[in-house]
Design an enzyme around this catalytic site. Structure first.
Site, PDB file in Angstrom:
ATOM      1  N   LYS A   1      -6.331   6.451  15.699  1.00 23.65           N
ATOM      2  CA  LYS A   1      -6.019   7.700  15.007  1.00 23.65           C
ATOM      3  C   LYS A   1      -6.842   7.766  13.724  1.00 23.65           C
ATOM      4  O   LYS A   1      -6.553   7.079  12.741  1.00 23.65           O
ATOM      5  CB  LYS A   1      -4.524   7.776  14.654  1.00 23.65           C
ATOM      6  CG  LYS A   1      -4.157   9.064  13.940  1.00 23.65           C
ATOM      7  CD  LYS A   1      -3.171   8.781  12.809  1.00 23.65           C
ATOM      8  CE  LYS A   1      -2.985   9.930  11.848  1.00 23.65           C
ATOM      9  NZ  LYS A   1      -4.187  10.480  11.253  1.00 23.65           N
TER      10      LYS A   1
ATOM     11  N   GLY B   1      -4.897   2.626   4.073  1.00 26.39           N
ATOM     12  CA  GLY B   1      -4.496   3.891   3.446  1.00 26.39           C
ATOM     13  C   GLY B   1      -3.654   3.617   2.216  1.00 26.39           C
ATOM     14  O   GLY B   1      -3.816   2.575   1.573  1.00 26.39           O
ATOM     15  N   SER B   2      -2.747   4.535   1.908  1.00 22.45           N
ATOM     16  CA  SER B   2      -1.984   4.412   0.662  1.00 22.45           C
ATOM     17  C   SER B   2      -0.851   3.385   0.795  1.00 22.45           C
ATOM     18  O   SER B   2      -0.433   3.032   1.903  1.00 22.45           O
ATOM     19  CB  SER B   2      -1.378   5.768   0.307  1.00 22.45           C
ATOM     20  OG  SER B   2      -0.382   6.098   1.248  1.00 22.45           O
TER      21      SER B   2
ATOM     22  N   GLU C   1      -4.060  -2.532   4.684  1.00 19.34           N
ATOM     23  CA  GLU C   1      -4.978  -2.548   3.536  1.00 19.34           C
ATOM     24  C   GLU C   1      -4.672  -1.292   2.728  1.00 19.34           C
ATOM     25  O   GLU C   1      -4.821  -0.180   3.228  1.00 19.34           O
ATOM     26  CB  GLU C   1      -6.438  -2.533   4.009  1.00 19.34           C
ATOM     27  CG  GLU C   1      -6.898  -3.862   4.567  1.00 19.34           C
ATOM     28  CD  GLU C   1      -6.799  -5.018   3.577  1.00 19.34           C
ATOM     29  OE1 GLU C   1      -6.794  -4.781   2.343  1.00 19.34           O
ATOM     30  OE2 GLU C   1      -6.700  -6.165   4.038  1.00 19.34           O
TER      31      GLU C   1
ATOM     32  N   CYS D   1     -10.999   1.939  -2.344  1.00 17.43           N
ATOM     33  CA  CYS D   1      -9.857   1.146  -2.817  1.00 17.43           C
ATOM     34  C   CYS D   1     -10.351  -0.026  -3.651  1.00 17.43           C
ATOM     35  O   CYS D   1      -9.581  -0.637  -4.371  1.00 17.43           O
ATOM     36  CB  CYS D   1      -9.006   0.677  -1.655  1.00 17.43           C
ATOM     37  SG  CYS D   1      -9.901  -0.298  -0.476  1.00 17.43           S
TER      38      CYS D   1
ATOM     39  N   GLU E   1      -3.321   4.183  -8.926  1.00 18.04           N
ATOM     40  CA  GLU E   1      -4.647   4.313  -8.323  1.00 18.04           C
ATOM     41  C   GLU E   1      -4.977   5.811  -8.262  1.00 18.04           C
ATOM     42  O   GLU E   1      -4.252   6.586  -7.639  1.00 18.04           O
ATOM     43  CB  GLU E   1      -4.651   3.724  -6.916  1.00 18.04           C
ATOM     44  CG  GLU E   1      -6.004   3.866  -6.249  1.00 18.04           C
ATOM     45  CD  GLU E   1      -6.059   3.234  -4.862  1.00 18.04           C
ATOM     46  OE1 GLU E   1      -5.125   3.478  -4.075  1.00 18.04           O
ATOM     47  OE2 GLU E   1      -7.038   2.525  -4.580  1.00 18.04           O
TER      48      GLU E   1
HETATM   49  C1  UN1 Z   1     -16.317  -1.544  -0.059  1.00 12.42           C
HETATM   50  O1  UN1 Z   1     -16.012  -1.467  -1.251  1.00 12.42           O
HETATM   51  O2  UN1 Z   1     -17.465  -1.851   0.307  1.00 12.42           O
HETATM   52  O3  UN1 Z   1     -10.780   1.808   1.654  1.00 12.42           O
HETATM   53  C2  UN1 Z   1     -15.350  -1.330   1.028  1.00 12.42           C
HETATM   54  C3  UN1 Z   1     -11.539   1.142   0.968  1.00 12.42           C
HETATM   55  C4  UN1 Z   1     -11.773  -0.277   1.390  1.00 12.42           C
HETATM   56  C5  UN1 Z   1     -13.171  -0.533   1.753  1.00 12.42           C
HETATM   57  C6  UN1 Z   1     -14.040  -0.788   0.585  1.00 12.42           C
HETATM   58  N1  UN1 Z   1     -10.894  -0.600   2.488  1.00 12.42           N
HETATM   59  O4  UN1 Z   1     -12.092   1.618   0.003  1.00 12.42           O
END
Ligand code: UN1
Length: 476
Positions: A170, A223-224, A245, A279, A378
Protein backbone atom coordinates in the site's frame (compact mmCIF):
# COMPACT_ATOMS: atom_id res chain seq x y z
CA UNK A 1 -6.82 5.36 -14.97
CA UNK A 2 -3.84 3.27 -13.82
CA UNK A 3 -4.99 0.02 -12.21
CA UNK A 4 -4.22 -2.02 -9.09
CA UNK A 5 -2.22 -5.24 -9.42
CA UNK A 6 -3.92 -8.21 -7.75
CA UNK A 7 -2.87 -11.80 -8.41
CA UNK A 8 -1.11 -10.61 -11.59
CA UNK A 9 -4.29 -9.05 -13.00
CA UNK A 10 -4.53 -5.32 -13.57
CA UNK A 11 -7.73 -4.24 -11.80
CA UNK A 12 -9.54 -0.96 -12.36
CA UNK A 13 -12.04 0.43 -9.89
CA UNK A 14 -14.99 2.80 -10.13
CA UNK A 15 -13.11 5.39 -8.14
CA UNK A 16 -9.77 7.01 -9.03
CA UNK A 17 -7.48 9.61 -7.48
CA UNK A 18 -5.47 12.28 -9.33
CA UNK A 19 -1.71 12.38 -8.86
CA UNK A 20 -1.04 16.13 -8.49
CA UNK A 21 2.33 17.79 -9.06
CA UNK A 22 3.19 19.91 -5.98
CA UNK A 23 5.38 22.17 -8.18
CA UNK A 24 2.39 22.93 -10.42
CA UNK A 25 -1.00 21.95 -9.11
CA UNK A 26 -2.54 22.29 -12.59
CA UNK A 27 -0.35 19.37 -13.72
CA UNK A 28 -2.10 16.04 -13.11
CA UNK A 29 0.37 13.23 -13.75
CA UNK A 30 -2.32 10.55 -14.01
CA UNK A 31 -5.33 9.07 -12.27
CA UNK A 32 -4.89 5.95 -10.11
CA UNK A 33 -7.47 3.30 -9.21
CA UNK A 34 -8.40 3.25 -5.53
CA UNK A 35 -8.87 -0.07 -3.81
CA UNK A 36 -11.69 -0.66 -1.37
CA UNK A 37 -11.99 -3.34 1.29
CA UNK A 38 -12.84 -6.09 -1.20
CA UNK A 39 -9.88 -5.41 -3.53
CA UNK A 40 -7.53 -5.28 -0.55
CA UNK A 41 -8.90 -8.57 0.75
CA UNK A 42 -8.48 -10.10 -2.70
CA UNK A 43 -4.84 -9.00 -2.69
CA UNK A 44 -4.28 -10.54 0.77
CA UNK A 45 -5.99 -13.73 -0.42
CA UNK A 46 -3.72 -13.88 -3.48
CA UNK A 47 -0.61 -13.28 -1.36
CA UNK A 48 -1.73 -15.97 1.10
CA UNK A 49 -2.28 -18.52 -1.67
CA UNK A 50 1.05 -17.72 -3.32
CA UNK A 51 3.09 -17.86 -0.10
CA UNK A 52 3.77 -21.64 0.19
CA UNK A 53 5.17 -22.03 -3.33
CA UNK A 54 7.18 -18.79 -3.34
CA UNK A 55 8.52 -19.70 0.11
CA UNK A 56 10.00 -22.86 -1.42
CA UNK A 57 11.18 -21.23 -4.67
CA UNK A 58 14.85 -21.58 -5.52
CA UNK A 59 17.35 -18.89 -4.58
CA UNK A 60 18.19 -18.65 -8.29
CA UNK A 61 14.59 -17.77 -9.16
CA UNK A 62 14.48 -15.02 -6.51
CA UNK A 63 17.88 -13.74 -7.54
CA UNK A 64 16.89 -13.56 -11.20
CA UNK A 65 13.66 -11.69 -10.47
CA UNK A 66 15.27 -9.10 -8.17
CA UNK A 67 18.22 -8.67 -10.51
CA UNK A 68 15.99 -8.03 -13.49
CA UNK A 69 13.99 -5.45 -11.53
CA UNK A 70 17.15 -3.70 -10.32
CA UNK A 71 18.64 -3.56 -13.79
CA UNK A 72 15.47 -2.05 -15.29
CA UNK A 73 15.16 0.56 -12.52
CA UNK A 74 18.76 1.64 -13.09
CA UNK A 75 18.33 1.74 -16.86
CA UNK A 76 15.29 4.00 -16.49
CA UNK A 77 16.56 6.21 -13.68
CA UNK A 78 16.23 9.53 -15.54
CA UNK A 79 12.66 8.77 -16.58
CA UNK A 80 11.61 7.39 -13.18
CA UNK A 81 13.45 10.22 -11.44
CA UNK A 82 11.43 12.71 -13.48
CA UNK A 83 8.21 10.98 -12.46
CA UNK A 84 9.33 11.01 -8.81
CA UNK A 85 10.24 14.71 -8.88
CA UNK A 86 6.92 15.44 -10.57
CA UNK A 87 4.76 13.64 -8.02
CA UNK A 88 6.70 14.24 -4.80
CA UNK A 89 8.53 17.51 -5.47
CA UNK A 90 12.14 16.70 -4.62
CA UNK A 91 14.54 18.22 -7.16
CA UNK A 92 15.48 16.12 -10.17
CA UNK A 93 19.08 15.24 -9.18
CA UNK A 94 17.86 14.03 -5.76
CA UNK A 95 14.99 12.16 -7.41
CA UNK A 96 17.33 10.41 -9.84
CA UNK A 97 19.62 9.63 -6.90
CA UNK A 98 16.70 8.04 -5.09
CA UNK A 99 15.79 5.90 -8.09
CA UNK A 100 19.42 4.86 -8.32
CA UNK A 101 19.29 3.86 -4.67
CA UNK A 102 16.15 1.78 -5.31
CA UNK A 103 17.84 -0.03 -8.21
CA UNK A 104 20.93 -0.76 -6.10
CA UNK A 105 18.74 -2.11 -3.29
CA UNK A 106 17.19 -4.65 -5.67
CA UNK A 107 20.66 -5.68 -6.86
CA UNK A 108 21.89 -5.98 -3.27
CA UNK A 109 19.01 -8.31 -2.35
CA UNK A 110 19.41 -10.22 -5.61
CA UNK A 111 22.85 -11.10 -4.23
CA UNK A 112 21.48 -11.84 -0.76
CA UNK A 113 19.02 -14.35 -2.24
CA UNK A 114 22.02 -16.52 -3.11
CA UNK A 115 23.71 -16.10 0.27
CA UNK A 116 21.45 -18.19 2.46
CA UNK A 117 22.35 -18.37 6.09
CA UNK A 118 22.19 -21.38 8.36
CA UNK A 119 24.14 -23.46 10.85
CA UNK A 120 24.73 -27.14 11.28
CA UNK A 121 25.76 -28.05 14.82
CA UNK A 122 26.19 -31.10 16.98
CA UNK A 123 23.60 -31.52 19.69
CA UNK A 124 24.67 -31.72 23.33
CA UNK A 125 23.04 -35.18 23.14
CA UNK A 126 25.30 -37.75 21.48
CA UNK A 127 24.36 -38.71 17.93
CA UNK A 128 21.83 -35.93 17.45
CA UNK A 129 22.36 -33.24 14.82
CA UNK A 130 20.99 -29.69 14.93
CA UNK A 131 20.28 -27.40 11.98
CA UNK A 132 19.38 -23.74 12.36
CA UNK A 133 17.76 -22.32 9.25
CA UNK A 134 15.74 -19.31 8.23
CA UNK A 135 12.31 -19.49 6.64
CA UNK A 136 10.01 -16.83 5.21
CA UNK A 137 7.49 -15.17 7.53
CA UNK A 138 4.65 -15.37 4.98
CA UNK A 139 2.48 -12.48 3.83
CA UNK A 140 4.03 -9.05 4.40
CA UNK A 141 1.96 -5.87 4.42
CA UNK A 142 4.14 -3.01 3.18
CA UNK A 143 2.85 0.43 4.15
CA UNK A 144 5.05 3.19 2.75
CA UNK A 145 5.24 6.98 3.15
CA UNK A 146 5.25 9.68 0.46
CA UNK A 147 8.68 11.21 1.04
CA UNK A 148 10.74 8.45 -0.61
CA UNK A 149 8.25 7.12 -3.18
CA UNK A 150 10.57 4.48 -4.64
CA UNK A 151 13.51 3.91 -2.24
CA UNK A 152 11.43 3.03 0.82
CA UNK A 153 9.11 0.63 -1.07
CA UNK A 154 12.26 -0.90 -2.59
CA UNK A 155 13.95 -1.45 0.77
CA UNK A 156 10.86 -3.20 2.11
CA UNK A 157 9.73 -5.14 -1.00
CA UNK A 158 13.15 -6.35 -2.20
CA UNK A 159 14.09 -8.10 1.09
CA UNK A 160 10.53 -9.40 1.53
CA UNK A 161 10.72 -11.17 -1.84
CA UNK A 162 14.39 -12.10 -1.43
CA UNK A 163 13.66 -14.17 1.68
CA UNK A 164 10.62 -15.87 0.16
CA UNK A 165 7.70 -13.79 1.42
CA UNK A 166 4.74 -12.48 -0.55
CA UNK A 167 3.75 -8.82 -0.50
CA UNK A 168 0.66 -6.63 -0.32
CA UNK A 169 1.94 -3.11 -0.98
CA UNK A 170 0.00 0.00 0.00
CA UNK A 171 1.82 3.13 -1.18
CA UNK A 172 1.10 6.59 0.21
CA UNK A 173 -1.84 8.26 -1.52
CA UNK A 174 0.27 11.24 -2.63
CA UNK A 175 2.75 9.17 -4.65
CA UNK A 176 1.04 6.40 -6.63
CA UNK A 177 3.18 6.99 -9.75
CA UNK A 178 6.47 5.43 -8.61
CA UNK A 179 4.56 2.66 -6.83
CA UNK A 180 2.73 1.79 -10.02
CA UNK A 181 5.94 1.92 -12.07
CA UNK A 182 7.58 -0.47 -9.60
CA UNK A 183 4.59 -2.84 -9.79
CA UNK A 184 4.72 -2.74 -13.58
CA UNK A 185 8.45 -3.56 -13.54
CA UNK A 186 7.96 -6.47 -11.12
CA UNK A 187 5.05 -7.75 -13.20
CA UNK A 188 6.98 -7.67 -16.47
CA UNK A 189 10.03 -9.18 -14.77
CA UNK A 190 7.86 -12.24 -14.17
CA UNK A 191 6.86 -12.12 -10.52
CA UNK A 192 4.55 -15.13 -10.02
CA UNK A 193 0.83 -14.44 -9.50
CA UNK A 194 0.00 -13.26 -5.99
CA UNK A 195 3.62 -12.93 -4.89
CA UNK A 196 3.45 -9.14 -5.26
CA UNK A 197 0.22 -7.11 -5.14
CA UNK A 198 -0.32 -3.36 -5.38
CA UNK A 199 -3.32 -1.80 -3.63
CA UNK A 200 -3.54 1.97 -3.79
CA UNK A 201 -6.04 3.79 -1.62
CA UNK A 202 -6.63 5.59 1.66
CA UNK A 203 -5.10 4.43 4.93
CA UNK A 204 -8.51 4.30 6.57
CA UNK A 205 -9.67 1.68 4.05
CA UNK A 206 -6.70 -0.12 2.52
CA UNK A 207 -4.35 0.28 5.48
CA UNK A 208 -7.07 -0.67 7.96
CA UNK A 209 -8.02 -3.78 5.97
CA UNK A 210 -4.39 -4.91 6.01
CA UNK A 211 -4.21 -4.28 9.78
CA UNK A 212 -7.44 -6.17 10.47
CA UNK A 213 -6.64 -9.27 8.42
CA UNK A 214 -5.19 -12.21 10.36
CA UNK A 215 -3.67 -13.61 7.16
CA UNK A 216 -1.12 -10.78 7.12
CA UNK A 217 1.83 -12.28 9.00
CA UNK A 218 3.99 -9.15 9.27
CA UNK A 219 3.83 -5.44 8.53
CA UNK A 220 6.71 -3.19 7.58
CA UNK A 221 5.63 0.41 8.05
CA UNK A 222 7.25 3.83 7.64
CA UNK A 223 5.31 6.94 8.61
CA UNK A 224 4.20 8.98 11.60
CA UNK A 225 4.43 7.93 15.24
CA UNK A 226 0.64 8.18 15.60
CA UNK A 227 -0.01 5.80 12.69
CA UNK A 228 2.85 3.54 13.79
CA UNK A 229 1.18 3.13 17.18
CA UNK A 230 -2.07 2.21 15.41
CA UNK A 231 -0.20 -0.44 13.42
CA UNK A 232 1.26 -1.78 16.69
CA UNK A 233 -2.07 -1.83 18.52
CA UNK A 234 -3.90 -3.50 15.63
CA UNK A 235 -1.12 -6.08 15.28
CA UNK A 236 -0.89 -7.13 18.92
CA UNK A 237 -4.14 -9.16 18.95
CA UNK A 238 -2.77 -11.12 15.97
CA UNK A 239 0.68 -11.45 17.61
CA UNK A 240 1.96 -10.29 14.27
CA UNK A 241 5.55 -9.29 13.59
CA UNK A 242 5.98 -5.55 12.98
CA UNK A 243 8.73 -3.20 11.90
CA UNK A 244 7.97 0.50 12.40
CA UNK A 245 10.07 3.41 11.16
CA UNK A 246 8.63 6.65 12.46
CA UNK A 247 9.71 10.16 13.21
CA UNK A 248 12.85 11.97 14.20
CA UNK A 249 13.90 15.24 15.80
CA UNK A 250 17.48 14.76 14.85
CA UNK A 251 20.14 16.86 16.56
CA UNK A 252 23.17 18.22 14.76
CA UNK A 253 25.78 19.48 17.21
CA UNK A 254 28.26 22.12 16.04
CA UNK A 255 31.24 22.37 18.37
CA UNK A 256 33.50 25.41 18.59
CA UNK A 257 36.33 23.51 16.87
CA UNK A 258 34.19 22.58 13.82
CA UNK A 259 35.23 23.53 10.30
CA UNK A 260 32.76 26.38 9.77
CA UNK A 261 32.20 26.01 6.02
CA UNK A 262 31.78 22.26 6.35
CA UNK A 263 29.34 22.66 9.27
CA UNK A 264 27.23 25.16 7.30
CA UNK A 265 27.08 22.82 4.29
CA UNK A 266 26.20 19.86 6.49
CA UNK A 267 23.45 21.80 8.25
CA UNK A 268 21.99 23.18 5.00
CA UNK A 269 21.94 19.73 3.42
CA UNK A 270 20.72 17.88 6.49
CA UNK A 271 18.01 20.36 7.36
CA UNK A 272 16.72 21.53 4.00
CA UNK A 273 17.55 19.21 1.11
CA UNK A 274 14.58 17.13 0.02
CA UNK A 275 12.65 20.15 1.35
CA UNK A 276 13.42 18.91 4.88
CA UNK A 277 10.87 16.16 4.36
CA UNK A 278 13.01 13.34 5.71
CA UNK A 279 12.65 11.57 9.02
CA UNK A 280 16.43 11.88 9.20
CA UNK A 281 16.44 15.69 8.70
CA UNK A 282 18.72 17.74 10.99
CA UNK A 283 15.94 19.82 12.46
CA UNK A 284 17.62 20.71 15.79
CA UNK A 285 20.91 22.54 15.42
CA UNK A 286 22.72 22.59 18.76
CA UNK A 287 25.51 25.14 18.48
CA UNK A 288 28.26 26.02 20.95
CA UNK A 289 28.57 29.68 21.88
CA UNK A 290 32.10 30.21 20.56
CA UNK A 291 31.03 29.49 16.97
CA UNK A 292 27.31 30.31 17.31
CA UNK A 293 27.18 33.79 15.79
CA UNK A 294 29.52 33.01 12.89
CA UNK A 295 27.67 29.77 12.16
CA UNK A 296 24.23 31.37 12.31
CA UNK A 297 25.13 34.28 10.00
CA UNK A 298 26.80 32.01 7.45
CA UNK A 299 23.89 29.56 7.53
CA UNK A 300 21.29 32.35 7.32
CA UNK A 301 23.04 33.69 4.24
CA UNK A 302 23.16 30.23 2.72
CA UNK A 303 19.48 29.56 3.47
CA UNK A 304 18.27 32.89 2.05
CA UNK A 305 20.18 32.17 -1.15
CA UNK A 306 18.70 28.68 -1.65
CA UNK A 307 16.67 28.72 -4.85
CA UNK A 308 13.19 27.38 -4.21
CA UNK A 309 11.10 26.43 -7.22
CA UNK A 310 9.71 23.85 -9.60
CA UNK A 311 11.36 20.50 -8.91
CA UNK A 312 12.05 19.91 -12.61
CA UNK A 313 13.76 23.26 -13.27
CA UNK A 314 17.50 22.97 -13.50
CA UNK A 315 18.32 25.93 -11.26
CA UNK A 316 16.06 24.81 -8.42
CA UNK A 317 17.82 23.69 -5.22
CA UNK A 318 14.76 23.17 -3.02
CA UNK A 319 11.51 21.82 -4.41
CA UNK A 320 8.01 22.48 -3.09
CA UNK A 321 6.45 21.15 0.07
CA UNK A 322 4.42 18.07 -0.82
CA UNK A 323 0.84 19.36 -0.40
CA UNK A 324 -1.42 22.05 1.04
CA UNK A 325 -1.83 20.34 4.43
CA UNK A 326 1.89 19.97 4.97
CA UNK A 327 2.46 23.55 3.74
CA UNK A 328 -0.05 24.99 6.24
CA UNK A 329 1.47 22.89 9.01
CA UNK A 330 5.00 24.15 8.25
CA UNK A 331 3.80 27.77 8.36
CA UNK A 332 1.99 27.11 11.65
CA UNK A 333 5.14 25.72 13.23
CA UNK A 334 7.15 28.75 12.06
CA UNK A 335 4.53 31.12 13.48
CA UNK A 336 4.34 29.13 16.71
CA UNK A 337 8.12 29.26 17.15
CA UNK A 338 8.06 33.05 16.77
CA UNK A 339 5.18 33.34 19.22
CA UNK A 340 7.23 31.36 21.77
CA UNK A 341 10.22 33.71 21.40
CA UNK A 342 12.18 32.28 18.46
CA UNK A 343 13.73 34.66 15.92
CA UNK A 344 13.07 33.95 12.25
CA UNK A 345 16.59 34.59 11.00
CA UNK A 346 16.06 33.55 7.38
CA UNK A 347 13.33 32.38 5.04
CA UNK A 348 10.07 31.03 6.37
CA UNK A 349 7.85 32.77 3.86
CA UNK A 350 5.69 31.39 1.07
CA UNK A 351 7.18 32.23 -2.33
CA UNK A 352 5.38 32.78 -5.63
CA UNK A 353 6.64 31.15 -8.78
CA UNK A 354 5.32 30.98 -12.33
CA UNK A 355 3.38 27.85 -11.51
CA UNK A 356 1.03 27.41 -8.58
CA UNK A 357 2.83 25.18 -6.09
CA UNK A 358 3.65 24.87 -2.41
CA UNK A 359 6.86 26.89 -2.36
CA UNK A 360 8.36 27.76 0.99
CA UNK A 361 11.71 29.47 1.55
CA UNK A 362 13.54 27.27 4.09
CA UNK A 363 13.22 28.69 7.58
CA UNK A 364 16.04 29.16 10.07
CA UNK A 365 14.81 29.97 13.57
CA UNK A 366 17.34 31.07 16.18
CA UNK A 367 17.36 31.93 19.88
CA UNK A 368 15.16 28.94 20.68
CA UNK A 369 14.88 27.11 23.99
CA UNK A 370 15.01 23.31 24.16
CA UNK A 371 11.46 22.95 25.48
CA UNK A 372 9.80 25.06 22.76
CA UNK A 373 7.38 23.16 20.50
CA UNK A 374 9.69 23.72 17.53
CA UNK A 375 12.38 21.70 19.33
CA UNK A 376 10.05 18.90 20.39
CA UNK A 377 7.73 18.13 17.46
CA UNK A 378 8.82 16.73 14.14
CA UNK A 379 7.85 19.40 11.57
CA UNK A 380 8.70 17.35 8.49
CA UNK A 381 9.39 20.42 6.40
CA UNK A 382 12.17 22.90 5.54
CA UNK A 383 12.34 24.31 9.06
CA UNK A 384 15.33 24.15 11.42
CA UNK A 385 15.87 25.71 14.81
CA UNK A 386 19.07 26.67 16.60
CA UNK A 387 19.73 26.13 20.31
CA UNK A 388 22.76 27.88 21.78
CA UNK A 389 24.79 25.86 24.31
CA UNK A 390 27.89 26.38 26.44
CA UNK A 391 29.89 23.33 25.45
CA UNK A 392 30.00 19.65 24.51
CA UNK A 393 28.47 18.21 27.69
CA UNK A 394 25.41 20.42 27.47
CA UNK A 395 25.13 19.73 23.74
CA UNK A 396 25.22 15.97 24.29
CA UNK A 397 22.62 16.13 27.04
CA UNK A 398 20.26 18.17 24.84
CA UNK A 399 20.87 15.96 21.81
CA UNK A 400 19.64 12.99 23.82
CA UNK A 401 16.81 14.86 25.52
CA UNK A 402 14.10 13.89 23.03
CA UNK A 403 11.56 11.09 22.71
CA UNK A 404 13.11 10.29 19.31
CA UNK A 405 16.37 8.52 18.51
CA UNK A 406 16.83 8.08 14.79
CA UNK A 407 19.94 9.94 13.66
CA UNK A 408 22.33 12.26 15.51
CA UNK A 409 25.20 14.28 14.09
CA UNK A 410 28.22 16.21 15.28
CA UNK A 411 30.54 18.63 13.51
CA UNK A 412 33.93 18.67 15.16
CA UNK A 413 37.63 18.31 14.40
CA UNK A 414 38.22 16.62 17.76
CA UNK A 415 38.65 12.87 17.79
CA UNK A 416 37.93 12.89 21.51
CA UNK A 417 34.50 14.50 21.18
CA UNK A 418 33.63 12.56 18.03
CA UNK A 419 34.45 9.25 19.76
CA UNK A 420 32.53 10.19 22.87
CA UNK A 421 29.51 11.22 20.82
CA UNK A 422 29.51 8.00 18.82
CA UNK A 423 29.47 6.13 22.12
CA UNK A 424 26.88 8.20 23.99
CA UNK A 425 24.40 9.44 21.36
CA UNK A 426 21.07 7.69 21.97
CA UNK A 427 20.30 7.19 18.31
CA UNK A 428 20.27 4.34 15.82
CA UNK A 429 22.58 6.24 13.48
CA UNK A 430 25.41 8.64 14.31
CA UNK A 431 27.08 10.95 11.83
CA UNK A 432 30.44 12.64 12.35
CA UNK A 433 31.01 15.59 9.99
CA UNK A 434 28.14 14.37 7.81
CA UNK A 435 24.47 15.34 7.58
CA UNK A 436 22.05 13.31 9.72
CA UNK A 437 20.16 12.45 6.52
CA UNK A 438 21.38 10.58 3.47
CA UNK A 439 22.19 7.00 4.30
CA UNK A 440 23.78 4.03 2.54
CA UNK A 441 21.64 1.18 1.27
CA UNK A 442 23.88 -1.72 2.29
CA UNK A 443 23.99 -1.14 6.05
CA UNK A 444 21.26 -1.19 8.71
CA UNK A 445 18.84 1.72 8.94
CA UNK A 446 16.78 2.51 12.01
CA UNK A 447 16.54 4.23 15.34
CA UNK A 448 15.68 3.96 19.01
CA UNK A 449 12.94 5.21 21.33
CA UNK A 450 9.90 6.59 19.45
CA UNK A 451 11.72 6.56 16.11
CA UNK A 452 11.70 2.84 15.46
CA UNK A 453 10.24 -0.40 16.69
CA UNK A 454 11.23 -3.87 15.66
CA UNK A 455 14.35 -5.03 13.92
CA UNK A 456 16.44 -3.00 11.49
CA UNK A 457 15.75 -2.38 7.84
CA UNK A 458 18.31 -2.67 5.05
CA UNK A 459 21.59 -4.40 4.50
CA UNK A 460 22.13 -7.90 5.87
CA UNK A 461 20.19 -6.96 9.02
CA UNK A 462 16.93 -7.04 7.01
CA UNK A 463 17.04 -10.84 7.27
CA UNK A 464 15.92 -10.66 10.90
CA UNK A 465 12.55 -9.13 10.11
CA UNK A 466 11.80 -10.96 6.89
CA UNK A 467 12.61 -14.47 8.14
CA UNK A 468 11.82 -16.66 11.07
CA UNK A 469 14.37 -19.05 12.56
CA UNK A 470 13.86 -22.82 12.67
CA UNK A 471 15.91 -25.19 14.82
CA UNK A 472 15.67 -28.79 13.60
CA UNK A 473 16.96 -31.80 15.59
CA UNK A 474 17.69 -35.11 13.90
CA UNK A 475 18.58 -38.52 15.30
CA UNK A 476 19.58 -40.41 12.18
C1 UN1 B 1 17.82 9.15 4.13
O1 UN1 B 1 17.95 10.09 4.91
O2 UN1 B 1 18.66 8.91 3.24
O3 UN1 B 1 11.38 8.50 5.82
C2 UN1 B 1 16.71 8.19 4.20
C3 UN1 B 1 12.55 8.84 5.91
C4 UN1 B 1 13.55 7.76 6.18
C5 UN1 B 1 14.52 7.61 5.08
C6 UN1 B 1 15.63 8.59 5.14
N1 UN1 B 1 12.87 6.52 6.43
O4 UN1 B 1 12.88 10.00 5.76
Amino acid sequence: MKPLLINNAWVTTSHGLDNINPSDTSDIENEYAQAGRSETEAAIEAATNAAPEWGLSSPQQRHDLLHKVGVEILARKEELGTLLAREEGKVLPEAIGEVNRAGQIFLFFAGEALRQQGDRLDSVRPGVGVEVTREPVGVIGVIAPWNFPIAIPAWKIAPALCYGNTVVFKPAELVPGCAWALADILHRAGVPAGVFNLVMGPGAVVGQTILDDPRVDAISFTGSVATGKRVAEASLPHLRKIQLEMGGKNPLIVLDDADLDLAVNIAADGAFFSTGQRCTASSRLIVCEGIHDRFVSALAERVSALKVGHALEETTQIGPVVDATQFAQDLDYIEGARAQGGVLRAGGEAVERQTKGYFLQPALITETQPDMTINCDEVFGPVASVIRVGGYDQALALANDTPFGLSAGICTTSLKFASDFKRKAQAGMVMVNLPTAGVDYHVPFGGRKASSYGSREQGRYAVDFFTTVKTAYTLP
